[in-house]
Enzyme design. Structure first.
Site, short mmCIF file in Angstrom:
data_model
loop_
_atom_site.label_atom_id
_atom_site.label_comp_id
_atom_site.label_asym_id
_atom_site.label_seq_id
_atom_site.Cartn_x
_atom_site.Cartn_y
_atom_site.Cartn_z
N GLU A 34 -16.86 58.47 58.01
CA GLU A 34 -15.46 58.55 58.45
C GLU A 34 -15.06 57.15 58.90
O GLU A 34 -15.47 56.70 59.98
CB GLU A 34 -15.31 59.57 59.57
CG GLU A 34 -15.73 60.99 59.19
CD GLU A 34 -14.87 61.60 58.11
OE1 GLU A 34 -13.72 61.14 57.92
OE2 GLU A 34 -15.33 62.55 57.44
N CYS A 64 -8.18 55.41 64.05
CA CYS A 64 -8.28 55.18 62.61
C CYS A 64 -7.09 55.75 61.85
O CYS A 64 -6.71 55.23 60.80
CB CYS A 64 -9.58 55.76 62.07
SG CYS A 64 -9.79 57.54 62.38
#
Length: 485
Positions: free
Chosen positions: A253, A287
């Protein structure tokens, strides 16, 4: 702070112990510089001990009735609920999270623990037909064995739990390495929660260390079969390379450069609220944050005025103050990098509608516009409180700009026509996109992950079963097979 010093140890095979490395990781409060704790790093030998302890403990755990495993997860949830004020204070102190951010992280952490409780019962097998007479094909879902987890600094408690809890629920053991800037919230605090929940010794090990001490020992070790990594795409590429060379599965991720698109028929006040949250939550150290705010030229002037006014009103300061919206960046190098990036972008011709300045690790928000189409800042991840406003003419240009990045994690489209938004969303190359909402979302049962440089694989819900179990085929011949010789 005794909370931090009490947890300033390695946690291996159910024991709290000093690391044997030759240097210490110093855990600082990024807002006021207070030393929270000092942790002697773990060595490669201690990483080996952690993995071997995990392997030994996993055998019985994998055979444990999933209903029994579920009880431990239920107790872990109760521990988090009971210690929520203490954990919230730790998030504020160790990573400079605001009170709002701490509440947001804890809410999600509890939701993911609740889903992990259900995951213990989720794996199911199959019986498949065979072209061979008398044969029965059974396909079992079994734990992978030992999982290595490497977590980041921005949502350390949540993002450690997000892999650790499902892996344990599904019958695996775990070795967790938290980020050096958040060794407690991302590491030893998680160990303490599960220790208090009654998890058998050895099933969860936490090693606080650094690549300077252990090299790639965490990745190359022969015991773990899956490495779950959350962090930058630069480090993620290295993790993927080492895992591939050692025939391990990597779940990655990674970073993002999300676009929030405001179409000409959008509710502008609502779009402003969504855009400001999506860019500035946790100082932009997310993110999924909306680095780029793409606005149709038909509404650019009105949107920009409202956006800048709202950003200018955000309170910057002590994260412990409930009124603070923008707290400190995680460390001085991040603060310096963001300030330099803004200055360089303005020097290259961009217009600063707000020009944020650094005061220690506090960096006030910037809003930049007038960027050249080839400006390098448009294609990179910005882990700080900087918004880029980019005008466009029509849907096709909006899609082209949104896709003009090596990343593909999240995004959003604001419009008065939901199906129009969905059609545009389908054209944007991301793992996730949200219509008439922000870009920062994570839900326990919805597949989470990115495309391109934003990662490999998915987490959450059924994706956790895919990530942390493997399939085993056992055939049974009820009759007699015929062999050619």
């Amino acid at each position: 702070m005794s909370f931090f010093t009490d947890l300033a140890h390695q946690y291996i095979d159910g024991e709290w112990r000093q690391g044997k490395g030759s240097w210490d990781i110093i855990d600082f409060n990024p807002y006021n510089g207070e030393k929270l704790a000092s942790i002697t790093v773990a060595t490669a030998d201690e990483v080996d001990r952690a993995y071997r302890s995990a392997e030994a403990a996993q055998r019985a755990w994998g055979d444990t009735n999933p209903y029994a495993r579920r009880l431990v997860l239920e107790q872990a949830l109760r521990v988090v609920e009971e210690r929520e004020p203490e954990i919230s204070d730790a998030i504020v102190a160790e990573l400079g999270g605001t009170r709002l951010k701490a509440a947001f992280e804890l809410h999600l952490a509890k939701e993911f623990l609740r889903e992990s409780i259900q995951l213990a019962l989720r794996p199911s097998g199959q019986i498949l037909p065979s072209p061979t007479e008398g044969k029965e094909n059974r396909v079992y879902r079994v734990p992978v064995g030992v999982v290595g987890v490497i977590s980041p600094f921005n949502f350390p408690f949540l993002l450690s739990l997000k892999s650790v809890a499902p892996a344990l629920a599904l019958g695996n053991a775990v070795v967790l390495k938290p980020h050096q800037n958040t060794p407690v919230c991302g590491g030893t605090l998680v160990a303490k929660v599960f220790e208090e929940a009654g998890l058998p010794a050895g099933l969860l090990n936490v090693v606080v260390t650094d690549i300077a001490e252990i090299g790639d020992a965490l990745l190359e070790h022969p015991i773990p079969q899956v490495i779950s990594f959350t962090g930058s795409d630069k480090v993620g590429r290295h993790v993927a390379t080492v895992c591939a060379a050692n025939l391990k599965r990597a779940v990655l991720e990674l970073g993002g450069n999300s676009a929030l698109i405001v179409l000409d028929d959008a509710d502008l006040d609502y779009a402003v609220d969504a855009a400001v949250f999506s860019r500035y939550v946790h100082q932009g150290q997310v993110c999924m944050a909306a680095n780029r705010i793409l606005v149709d030229r038909a509404v650019e002037k009105e949107f920009t005025e409202k956006f800048v006014a709202k950003v200018a009103s955000l309170r910057v300061g002590d994260p412990a103050d409930p009124e603070t919206v923008i707290g400190p960046l995680i460390n001085s190098s991040q603060a310096e990098a963001i300030s330099t990036l803004v200055d360089q972008t303005v020097e290259a011709g961009a217009t600063a509608l707000l020009h944020g300045r650094a005061d220690g690790n506090l960096v006030s928000p910037s809003v930049l516009t007038g960027l050249a189409a080839d400006s390098p800042v448009l294609s990179q991840e910005i882990f700080g409180p900087v918004a880029l406003l980019v005008p466009f003419d029509g849907e096709d240009e909006a899609v082209r700009i949104a896709n003009d990045t090596p990343y593909g994690l999240s995004g959003a489209v604001h419009t008065g026509n939901i199906e129009r938004g969905v059609r545009i969303g389908q054209r944007i190359h991301t793992g996730m996109i949200h219509i008439n909402d922000g870009t920062v979302h994570d839900e326990p049962i919805v597949p989470f992950g990115g495309e391109k440089s934003s990662g490999l694989g998915r987490l959450n819900g059924e994706s956790m079963v895919e990530a942390f179990t493997t399939q085993k085929w056992i055939s049974v011949q009820h009759g007699r097979s015929q062999f050619p010789f």
